[in-house]
Motif scaffolding. Structure first.
Motif, PDB file in Angstrom:
ATOM      1  N   LEU A 295       0.849  -1.192   0.000  1.00 55.83           N
ATOM      2  CA  LEU A 295       0.000   0.000   0.000  1.00 55.83           C
ATOM      3  C   LEU A 295       0.886   1.243   0.000  1.00 55.83           C
ATOM      4  CD1 LEU A 295      -2.675  -1.105   2.618  1.00 55.83           C
ATOM      5  CD2 LEU A 295      -3.046  -0.765   0.180  1.00 55.83           C
ATOM      6  N   ASN A 296       0.464   2.239  -0.743  1.00 53.12           N
ATOM      7  CA  ASN A 296       1.220   3.482  -0.860  1.00 53.12           C
ATOM      8  C   ASN A 296       0.991   4.348   0.383  1.00 53.12           C
ATOM      9  OD1 ASN A 296       2.697   5.612  -1.831  1.00 53.12           O
ATOM     10  ND2 ASN A 296       1.175   6.278  -3.328  1.00 53.12           N
ATOM     11  N   MET A 297       1.400   3.807   1.525  1.00 55.60           N
ATOM     12  CA  MET A 297       1.211   4.472   2.819  1.00 55.60           C
ATOM     13  C   MET A 297       2.539   4.450   3.577  1.00 55.60           C
ATOM     14  SD  MET A 297      -2.545   2.909   3.747  1.00 55.60           S
ATOM     15  CE  MET A 297      -2.658   3.715   5.328  1.00 55.60           C
ATOM     16  N   VAL A 298       3.021   5.617   3.922  1.00 58.50           N
ATOM     17  CA  VAL A 298       4.368   5.754   4.464  1.00 58.50           C
ATOM     18  C   VAL A 298       4.476   5.146   5.869  1.00 58.50           C
ATOM     19  CG1 VAL A 298       3.903   8.093   5.348  1.00 58.50           C
ATOM     20  CG2 VAL A 298       6.235   7.394   4.857  1.00 58.50           C
ATOM     21  N   LEU A 299       5.506   4.313   6.066  1.00 60.43           N
ATOM     22  CA  LEU A 299       5.833   3.717   7.373  1.00 60.43           C
ATOM     23  C   LEU A 299       4.628   3.063   8.044  1.00 60.43           C
ATOM     24  CD1 LEU A 299       8.162   6.565   8.771  1.00 60.43           C
ATOM     25  CD2 LEU A 299       8.876   4.412   7.723  1.00 60.43           C
ATOM     26  N   LEU A 300       3.755   2.433   7.268  1.00 58.70           N
ATOM     27  CA  LEU A 300       2.517   1.860   7.806  1.00 58.70           C
ATOM     28  C   LEU A 300       2.793   0.840   8.905  1.00 58.70           C
ATOM     29  CD1 LEU A 300      -0.549   1.446   7.737  1.00 58.70           C
ATOM     30  CD2 LEU A 300      -0.224  -0.178   5.859  1.00 58.70           C
ATOM     31  N   LEU A 337     -14.746   1.323   5.059  1.00 52.70           N
ATOM     32  CA  LEU A 337     -13.906   0.123   5.127  1.00 52.70           C
ATOM     33  C   LEU A 337     -14.317  -0.789   6.287  1.00 52.70           C
ATOM     34  CD1 LEU A 337     -10.314   1.603   4.545  1.00 52.70           C
ATOM     35  CD2 LEU A 337     -11.765   0.455   2.876  1.00 52.70           C
ATOM     36  N   GLY A 338     -15.154  -0.267   7.161  1.00 52.65           N
ATOM     37  CA  GLY A 338     -15.586  -1.051   8.315  1.00 52.65           C
ATOM     38  C   GLY A 338     -14.558  -1.093   9.426  1.00 52.65           C
ATOM     39  N   LEU A 339     -13.719  -0.061   9.505  1.00 53.14           N
ATOM     40  CA  LEU A 339     -12.660  -0.025  10.520  1.00 53.14           C
ATOM     41  C   LEU A 339     -13.045   0.921  11.652  1.00 53.14           C
ATOM     42  CD1 LEU A 339      -9.509   0.273   8.214  1.00 53.14           C
ATOM     43  CD2 LEU A 339     -10.366  -1.787   9.319  1.00 53.14           C
ATOM     44  N   PRO A 340     -13.118   0.446  12.882  1.00 55.20           N
ATOM     45  CA  PRO A 340     -13.400   1.325  14.028  1.00 55.20           C
ATOM     46  C   PRO A 340     -12.285   2.353  14.195  1.00 55.20           C
ATOM     47  CG  PRO A 340     -13.615  -0.991  14.637  1.00 55.20           C
ATOM     48  CD  PRO A 340     -12.961  -0.958  13.288  1.00 55.20           C
ATOM     49  N   LEU A 341     -12.631   3.553  14.605  1.00 53.45           N
ATOM     50  CA  LEU A 341     -11.657   4.640  14.713  1.00 53.45           C
ATOM     51  C   LEU A 341     -10.581   4.327  15.748  1.00 53.45           C
ATOM     52  CD1 LEU A 341     -11.194   7.340  13.348  1.00 53.45           C
ATOM     53  CD2 LEU A 341     -12.432   8.458  15.213  1.00 53.45           C
ATOM     54  N   SER A 353      -6.291  -8.590  14.466  1.00 54.32           N
ATOM     55  CA  SER A 353      -5.823  -9.302  13.267  1.00 54.32           C
ATOM     56  C   SER A 353      -6.879  -9.373  12.171  1.00 54.32           C
ATOM     57  CB  SER A 353      -5.363 -10.713  13.634  1.00 54.32           C
ATOM     58  OG  SER A 353      -6.417 -11.435  14.234  1.00 54.32           O
ATOM     59  N   SER A 354      -8.147  -9.414  12.533  1.00 53.16           N
ATOM     60  CA  SER A 354      -9.210  -9.506  11.513  1.00 53.16           C
ATOM     61  C   SER A 354      -9.267  -8.230  10.676  1.00 53.16           C
ATOM     62  CB  SER A 354     -10.567  -9.763  12.166  1.00 53.16           C
ATOM     63  OG  SER A 354     -10.902  -8.713  13.060  1.00 53.16           O
ATOM     64  N   TYR A 355      -9.067  -7.072  11.324  1.00 49.62           N
ATOM     65  CA  TYR A 355      -9.056  -5.798  10.598  1.00 49.62           C
ATOM     66  C   TYR A 355      -7.749  -5.635   9.816  1.00 49.62           C
ATOM     67  CZ  TYR A 355     -12.985  -4.532  13.629  1.00 49.62           C
ATOM     68  OH  TYR A 355     -14.186  -4.498  14.286  1.00 49.62           O
ATOM     69  N   LEU A 362      -9.618  -4.532   1.477  1.00 52.03           N
ATOM     70  CA  LEU A 362     -10.727  -3.568   1.551  1.00 52.03           C
ATOM     71  C   LEU A 362     -10.407  -2.285   0.803  1.00 52.03           C
ATOM     72  CD1 LEU A 362     -11.645  -3.990   5.336  1.00 52.03           C
ATOM     73  CD2 LEU A 362     -13.050  -4.689   3.385  1.00 52.03           C
ATOM     74  N   VAL A 363      -9.172  -1.798   0.937  1.00 57.44           N
ATOM     75  CA  VAL A 363      -8.756  -0.556   0.274  1.00 57.44           C
ATOM     76  C   VAL A 363      -8.812  -0.700  -1.246  1.00 57.44           C
ATOM     77  CG1 VAL A 363      -6.770   0.944  -0.122  1.00 57.44           C
ATOM     78  CG2 VAL A 363      -7.358   0.265   2.192  1.00 57.44           C
ATOM     79  N   ALA A 364      -8.547  -1.913  -1.727  1.00 58.95           N
ATOM     80  CA  ALA A 364      -8.519  -2.155  -3.178  1.00 58.95           C
ATOM     81  C   ALA A 364      -9.862  -2.633  -3.737  1.00 58.95           C
ATOM     82  CB  ALA A 364      -7.447  -3.190  -3.497  1.00 58.95           C
ATOM     83  N   SER A 365     -10.906  -2.660  -2.913  1.00 61.85           N
ATOM     84  CA  SER A 365     -12.224  -3.119  -3.395  1.00 61.85           C
ATOM     85  C   SER A 365     -12.799  -2.125  -4.413  1.00 61.85           C
ATOM     86  CB  SER A 365     -13.189  -3.308  -2.227  1.00 61.85           C
ATOM     87  OG  SER A 365     -13.373  -2.086  -1.534  1.00 61.85           O
TER      88      SER A 365
END
Length: 587
Positions: A295-300, A337-341, A353-355, A362-365
């Protein structure tokens, strides 16, 4: 031309049993190159001295101080754009080996067949040769011979008046006039050719890839060398030295080496390994590299999802993170995305782990991509991930950001050599403490850049000035020292340009470059220029030649201290007239 065709025979074999002096520029690619070269020198038992270099003056001073050490000089990412023989005045027996990604090359270096040897990627030798003007178009040997003959005639003339008479007759001779006309036409053509050649500064193949190619062809390559060359390549895409298409092509080339070095014994039809043991022959502590569409996300992997999105410039611009509306849009994106804050705020490694496992999918859906108007090429970036031990997994992007943060350290207690050694230690995978500190430093740099962009936007400091955009960071700013570093200043300028375009609807500004002026002290200012933002082919920078012309027109006190001429230092008294002249030059 003096491009080396066979690096092993014409370079490595030539320095065996000789002492070499190595100058290494302070950038990630140069450090990775040095690590590879150091391995080769050790293999051949070659004695060496190494000196880190930050700018042109440092190179000249270091050479004059240490030139007695060796006659074989290796320059990594420094010096290829300079007329080395003219500047350094080396003895005739000295030979320079240049490994540099910065272009254009100084033509006198290219055509100096005695003291200058340029090492490029062997597969790109033909391209490199085509980029340089032909010798006959820029050098006139006949003219030099004629000048020497005229000088000799003048010296040998017995009578001064007869000498002047011959000179007058020559000026009116039809053959002489024709020659002079042809010479003027040739000089005009030469000027145009050199203008086009030096018009842009840009980068070619990473030096670390060139040296890895040499190690491979010398049968001395291994996984560590491969990893360093990948990090050097990654630094080029991070700092926009090469465009995305070229980066993807190089990644494909490197992947063939990754597959070769990281092959694992396959199981036979009965499900047992062909080796004597059922487990991998490779120890868990050995370095393993694998290809990854990340993913194009820095230091994820070292940050939270929320912080990574905030500080990834492409995603920050997509959501317009510097506005309240943009922050709400990001929250909506995470909800879709269904991700809790609360999960997005904690470190990615510690997420449920499920998230965490579903995040990439999910990001690529399709529905998410369609709603937020991005495609896979935007959200994914090809790279490699290295693992050693049970928990240590790092992408090449993580490493490049970390090493660069150490090189751009503003701690006044650390000198050039301290930064150099610390960054080299970070490249050693067994030095985890240094690596962790480096990643924290990289996060800190990215946070400061994001906050400074926020300040620029809130105060409307990015403004159009004729043919380019400009922004000022005055001496009063507490963060000036962080942004007065070479790579950080260019990164801040690129991020400022990209964020401004994301928040501006006007079409005219889309093709504008940007300059950033950072006050260094009460006497001088750092000016860095970046080319117009485009999703591809945005690496050619025209500011080097423009800065030179504006400085010449205004007689400004400008210091072209860096090897990349698109960043300069200028006296504060001359700044205003210099910028006015720059507008006229670039119209």
């Amino acid at each position: 031309m003096v491009f080396i065709k066979d690096a092993k025979k014409e370079f490595l074999d030539q320095i065996i049993n000789k002492r070499v002096l190595v100058f290494v520029h302070l950038d990630v690619d140069a450090l990775c190159s040095w690590k590879i070269l150091q391995h080769l020198l050790h293999c051949e038992h070659i004695l060496y001295s190494v000196i880190p270099i930050s700018n042109k003056q440092a190179l000249e001073d270091a050479y004059n101080q240490h030139k007695q050490v060796a006659n074989n000089i290796i320059l990594i990412n420094c010096g290829a754009t300079l007329d080395l023989v003219e500047i350094l005045q080396p003895p005739e027996e000295t030979v320079f080996y240049l490994i540099d990604s910065l272009r254009p090359l100084e033509v006198r270096n290219v055509y100096n067949g005695v003291q200058i040897k340029i090492i490029v990627l062997q597969s790109e030798l033909g391209i490199e040769q085509k980029l340089v003007p032909e010798f006959e178009d820029i050098f006139d040997e006949e003219d030099e011979e004629e000048e020497n003959e005229d000088a000799n005639e003048q010296e040998n003339s017995d009578d001064e008046e007869s000498g002047r008479g011959r000179s007058k007759r020559k000026r009116f001779d039809p053959e002489f006039l024709e020659k002079m006309h042809a010479k003027r036409e040739w000089e005009n053509k030469r000027s145009k050719i050199l203008f086009e050649y030096y018009k842009y500064t840009y980068h070619r193949c990473a030096s670390s890839m060139i040296l890895f190619d040499l190690a491979w062809k010398s049968a001395k390559d291994n996984n560590d060398l491969l990893w360093w060359s990948i990090i050097g390549l990654t630094e080029q895409i991070i700092n926009c030295k090469i465009d995305r298409d070229i980066y993807t092509r190089y990644i494909a080339d490197m992947n063939s080496h990754v597959l070769r070095h990281n092959h694992r014994p396959s199981a036979n039809t009965l499900g047992t390994s062909n080796s004597n043991t059922a487990q991998d022959d490779v120890s868990i502590n050995c370095l393993k590299i694998s290809y990854l569409d990340d993913l194009n996300m820095v230091l994820l992997r070292h940050w939270s999802i929320l912080e990574s999105i905030y500080h990834s410039i492409d995603l920050a611009c997509l959501f317009k993170m510097w506005t309240n509306k943009g922050k709400k849009k990001l929250n909506e994106f995470l909800a879709d995305l269904g991700l809790p804050l609360n999960e997005c705020k904690q470190k990615f490694a510690y997420m449920d782990s499920s998230y965490k496992n579903d995040f990439k999918m999910l990001v690529a859906s399709e529905n998410i991509k369609e709603k937020y108007r991005y495609d896979e090429s935007f959200i994914y970036l090809s790279t490699f991930i290295a693992s050693f031990g049970y928990t240590n997994k790092l992408t090449a992007f993580d490493m490049a950001y970390a090493v660069e943060a150490l090189l751009e350290n503003v701690d006044e207690e650390k000198n050039l050599s301290d930064k150099f050694i610390e960054a080299l230690n970070c490249l050693n995978r067994d030095n985890l403490k240094t690596l962790e500190c480096a990643i924290d430093a990289a996060k800190n740099h990215l946070k400061k850049i994001f906050q400074q962009i926020q300040n620029f936007i809130d105060m409307n400091q990015i403004v159009a000035s004729g043919p380019f955009l400009q922004v000022f960071l005055d001496e009063g700013s507490t963060e000036s020292k962080y942004f007065a570093q070479f790579f950080t200043s260019k990164k801040l300028a690129r991020y400022a340009l990209q964020s401004y375009l994301a928040l501006t609807k006007g079409k005219k500004v889309r093709n504008m470059p940007l300059i950033i002026c950072i006050s260094l002290n009460e006497n001088s200012t750092l000016i860095a220029g970046v080319p117009p933002y485009r999703t591809s082919n945005n690496t050619e920078n025209c500011f080097g030649l423009a800065f030179d012309e504006a400085a010449e027109k205004t007689k400004s006190r400008v210091n072209f201290s860096f090897f990349d001429t698109s960043i300069i230092e200028i006296n504060n008294e001359d700044r205003s007239k210099f910028l006015d002249a720059l507008v006229a030059v670039m119209q």
